[in-house]
Design a protein around this motif. Sequence first.
Motif, PDB file in Angstrom:
ATOM      1  N   GLU A 121       6.504 -25.375   5.985  1.00  0.00           N
ATOM      2  CA  GLU A 121       6.504 -23.941   5.693  1.00  0.00           C
ATOM      3  C   GLU A 121       5.153 -23.312   6.029  1.00  0.00           C
ATOM      4  O   GLU A 121       5.083 -22.171   6.492  1.00  0.00           O
ATOM      5  CB  GLU A 121       6.844 -23.694   4.220  1.00  0.00           C
ATOM      6  CG  GLU A 121       8.223 -24.173   3.806  1.00  0.00           C
ATOM      7  CD  GLU A 121       9.325 -23.520   4.628  1.00  0.00           C
ATOM      8  OE1 GLU A 121       9.144 -22.358   5.057  1.00  0.00           O
ATOM      9  OE2 GLU A 121      10.365 -24.164   4.867  1.00  0.00           O
ATOM     10  N   LYS A 122       4.082 -24.062   5.803  1.00  0.00           N
ATOM     11  CA  LYS A 122       2.757 -23.554   6.178  1.00  0.00           C
ATOM     12  C   LYS A 122       2.652 -23.393   7.692  1.00  0.00           C
ATOM     13  O   LYS A 122       2.034 -22.436   8.185  1.00  0.00           O
ATOM     14  CB  LYS A 122       1.670 -24.502   5.675  1.00  0.00           C
ATOM     15  CG  LYS A 122       1.497 -24.531   4.173  1.00  0.00           C
ATOM     16  CD  LYS A 122       0.397 -25.514   3.786  1.00  0.00           C
ATOM     17  CE  LYS A 122       0.227 -25.599   2.273  1.00  0.00           C
ATOM     18  NZ  LYS A 122      -0.820 -26.581   1.886  1.00  0.00           N
ATOM     19  N   ALA A 123       3.263 -24.334   8.409  1.00  0.00           N
ATOM     20  CA  ALA A 123       3.252 -24.228   9.868  1.00  0.00           C
ATOM     21  C   ALA A 123       4.005 -22.985  10.337  1.00  0.00           C
ATOM     22  O   ALA A 123       3.711 -22.430  11.401  1.00  0.00           O
ATOM     23  CB  ALA A 123       3.853 -25.484  10.489  1.00  0.00           C
ATOM     24  N   TRP A 124       4.961 -22.548   9.532  1.00  0.00           N
ATOM     25  CA  TRP A 124       5.718 -21.328   9.861  1.00  0.00           C
ATOM     26  C   TRP A 124       4.792 -20.114   9.949  1.00  0.00           C
ATOM     27  O   TRP A 124       5.033 -19.181  10.722  1.00  0.00           O
ATOM     28  CB  TRP A 124       6.799 -21.129   8.805  1.00  0.00           C
ATOM     29  CG  TRP A 124       7.522 -19.811   8.872  1.00  0.00           C
ATOM     30  CD1 TRP A 124       8.577 -19.487   9.673  1.00  0.00           C
ATOM     31  CD2 TRP A 124       7.247 -18.641   8.077  1.00  0.00           C
ATOM     32  NE1 TRP A 124       8.973 -18.192   9.441  1.00  0.00           N
ATOM     33  CE2 TRP A 124       8.174 -17.647   8.466  1.00  0.00           C
ATOM     34  CE3 TRP A 124       6.315 -18.353   7.087  1.00  0.00           C
ATOM     35  CZ2 TRP A 124       8.182 -16.389   7.883  1.00  0.00           C
ATOM     36  CZ3 TRP A 124       6.323 -17.104   6.519  1.00  0.00           C
ATOM     37  CH2 TRP A 124       7.242 -16.132   6.916  1.00  0.00           C
ATOM     38  N   LEU A 125       3.715 -20.125   9.172  1.00  0.00           N
ATOM     39  CA  LEU A 125       2.777 -19.001   9.186  1.00  0.00           C
ATOM     40  C   LEU A 125       2.110 -18.844  10.540  1.00  0.00           C
ATOM     41  O   LEU A 125       1.727 -17.738  10.930  1.00  0.00           O
ATOM     42  CB  LEU A 125       1.702 -19.176   8.098  1.00  0.00           C
ATOM     43  CG  LEU A 125       2.169 -19.054   6.652  1.00  0.00           C
ATOM     44  CD1 LEU A 125       1.023 -19.423   5.708  1.00  0.00           C
ATOM     45  CD2 LEU A 125       2.649 -17.635   6.358  1.00  0.00           C
ATOM     46  N   GLY A 126       1.931 -19.957  11.241  1.00  0.00           N
ATOM     47  CA  GLY A 126       1.242 -19.908  12.519  1.00  0.00           C
ATOM     48  C   GLY A 126       2.118 -19.489  13.677  1.00  0.00           C
ATOM     49  O   GLY A 126       1.618 -19.322  14.801  1.00  0.00           O
ATOM     50  N   VAL A 127       3.426 -19.338  13.446  1.00  0.00           N
ATOM     51  CA  VAL A 127       4.341 -18.927  14.519  1.00  0.00           C
ATOM     52  C   VAL A 127       4.186 -17.427  14.744  1.00  0.00           C
ATOM     53  O   VAL A 127       4.328 -16.625  13.811  1.00  0.00           O
ATOM     54  CB  VAL A 127       5.800 -19.264  14.162  1.00  0.00           C
ATOM     55  CG1 VAL A 127       6.738 -18.782  15.256  1.00  0.00           C
ATOM     56  CG2 VAL A 127       5.949 -20.771  13.942  1.00  0.00           C
ATOM     57  N   VAL A 128       3.887 -17.042  15.958  1.00  0.00           N
ATOM     58  CA  VAL A 128       3.669 -15.629  16.281  1.00  0.00           C
ATOM     59  C   VAL A 128       5.000 -14.954  16.573  1.00  0.00           C
ATOM     60  O   VAL A 128       5.763 -15.408  17.428  1.00  0.00           O
ATOM     61  CB  VAL A 128       2.719 -15.480  17.495  1.00  0.00           C
ATOM     62  CG1 VAL A 128       2.535 -14.000  17.838  1.00  0.00           C
ATOM     63  CG2 VAL A 128       1.379 -16.141  17.199  1.00  0.00           C
ATOM     64  N   ASP A 129       5.278 -13.895  15.847  1.00  0.00           N
ATOM     65  CA  ASP A 129       6.485 -13.107  16.055  1.00  0.00           C
ATOM     66  C   ASP A 129       6.079 -11.635  16.036  1.00  0.00           C
ATOM     67  O   ASP A 129       5.786 -11.065  14.982  1.00  0.00           O
ATOM     68  CB  ASP A 129       7.512 -13.389  14.949  1.00  0.00           C
ATOM     69  CG  ASP A 129       8.863 -12.748  15.245  1.00  0.00           C
ATOM     70  OD1 ASP A 129       8.910 -11.828  16.088  1.00  0.00           O
ATOM     71  OD2 ASP A 129       9.864 -13.166  14.624  1.00  0.00           O
ATOM     72  N   LYS A 130       6.027 -11.016  17.213  1.00  0.00           N
ATOM     73  CA  LYS A 130       5.562  -9.639  17.309  1.00  0.00           C
ATOM     74  C   LYS A 130       6.516  -8.664  16.629  1.00  0.00           C
ATOM     75  O   LYS A 130       6.095  -7.634  16.092  1.00  0.00           O
ATOM     76  CB  LYS A 130       5.371  -9.253  18.771  1.00  0.00           C
ATOM     77  CG  LYS A 130       4.264 -10.041  19.468  1.00  0.00           C
ATOM     78  CD  LYS A 130       4.099  -9.583  20.902  1.00  0.00           C
ATOM     79  CE  LYS A 130       2.980 -10.366  21.591  1.00  0.00           C
ATOM     80  NZ  LYS A 130       2.791  -9.926  22.999  1.00  0.00           N
ATOM     81  N   ASP A 131       7.817  -8.962  16.648  1.00  0.00           N
ATOM     82  CA  ASP A 131       8.785  -8.043  16.058  1.00  0.00           C
ATOM     83  C   ASP A 131       8.730  -8.063  14.533  1.00  0.00           C
ATOM     84  O   ASP A 131       8.863  -7.020  13.888  1.00  0.00           O
ATOM     85  CB  ASP A 131      10.199  -8.393  16.532  1.00  0.00           C
ATOM     86  CG  ASP A 131      10.345  -8.195  18.041  1.00  0.00           C
ATOM     87  OD1 ASP A 131       9.650  -7.316  18.576  1.00  0.00           O
ATOM     88  OD2 ASP A 131      11.149  -8.930  18.658  1.00  0.00           O
TER      89      ASP A 131
END
Length: 446
Positions: A121-131
């Motif tokens: 879940e912490k790794a989810w924070l690093g996923v870039v999603d511009k929308d």
Amino acid sequence: MSKVLLIALREFVSTVFTKAFIIGLLIFPAIVGVLAMVGPRLFGPDRNFAISGELAVVDLTGKVTPELRAALTKGTPAAALADAIRIARGEAAGGDVLSALGVTPKLTLVERPAGADLEQEKAWLGVVDKDSPHLALAVIHPNAVEPKPGEKALGSYDLYVPPKQDTRVEIGVHQAVREAVIGARLKVRGLDRAEVNDLTTVPRVRSVTVSANAEQGTVSGLDFVLPIAFMFLLFMGVMGSGQGLLTTTIEEKSSRVIEVLLSAVSPMELMAGKLIGHMAISLLGMSLYLGMGLAVLTSFSLFGLLNFALVVYLLLFFVIAFFTIGSLMMAVGAAVNDLREAQSLMMPMTLILIAPWILWMPISRNPDSTLAVVVSFLPPLNSFGMMLRLSSSHPPPFWQVWLSIGCGVAGVVGAVWIAAKVFKIGLLMFGKPPDFATLVRWIRAA
């Protein structure tokens, strides 16, 4: 006396009618005016900024997420956090912190199971999603709503955010999760949040100042601002022209102009004329800033809160402080050959002028303390100390004010007596700059 006035007029005209003086006199009002116009745009809330993105929640209690979900607008992927706070509190407006920040928060709730892998879940924070940016991950402690058996203390939550995120986003998320936790705690105990909010909210009322003549609403902060305003006026008047006395005396001595002047006037006439001329220059600057301050008070309908006697005392203590410190500065200027040599002899003067700013807070907070009373009768600090006490919420007794004036006048006599002797000898002395022991010998010799 005519020669003294001619010298004073010459000092006044040669200083006031210059571009440097006019620019220096007007630069501070200009800066204030620019800040008044530009400040709200630079430091005010950014109405165009919005908190928008996803908030992931791992709820180990199973009771906080429903509160968040219920608070968010149903049927839409993004909801205003201000509405969530409003609904949770039972109020008609958004959160205080967020309103002050001027943001328009919008969050999308992403529910994660209680057994979710925290590292994933912490790794989810690093996923870039511009929308829909990933703003934060909140992990609700198991005892955040109800304490564990055998425990009395309630838990809280952990919040994980990505790097380089705006602080306002974190504040908004904290506010949302906090309100949801509180709502869950109240619901478990069968309490209505709106009713609890009504019972625990007491609006802060504005106090009323009762005087002998009338009653009026208390202006918070005036007791804090007024002493420092009068201190600034007194300090500006003394320091500004005191420095001018020092520099002009050194310049005239180093350029040998002083020898020409002494062929027409005596050293005492020259000293008296310089003091009066530069005092008039200081009064001009003080009058400008004092007028600006009175205009500001008038514009805010606060003029009636100012005791006009403070202005009279300001002028009186200014004359005392100026003659004390100005004469000593002029003596230093007569004793040295250039500004570099004056630094060592100016150290005591610098400490004297710094001391009021160090003592401002303790004297303003407790104007009747032993420290405040002692400073009020200790020349040359007594002018600054007494003005701080006079402009505070607890003015000193009348007899203390005039005793302080008497001590100040005695300090003026002593300072002028010392300065006159140093000035008389030092004007025509060149070569190695004197130390304090040499100055003492000059005073005794004169």
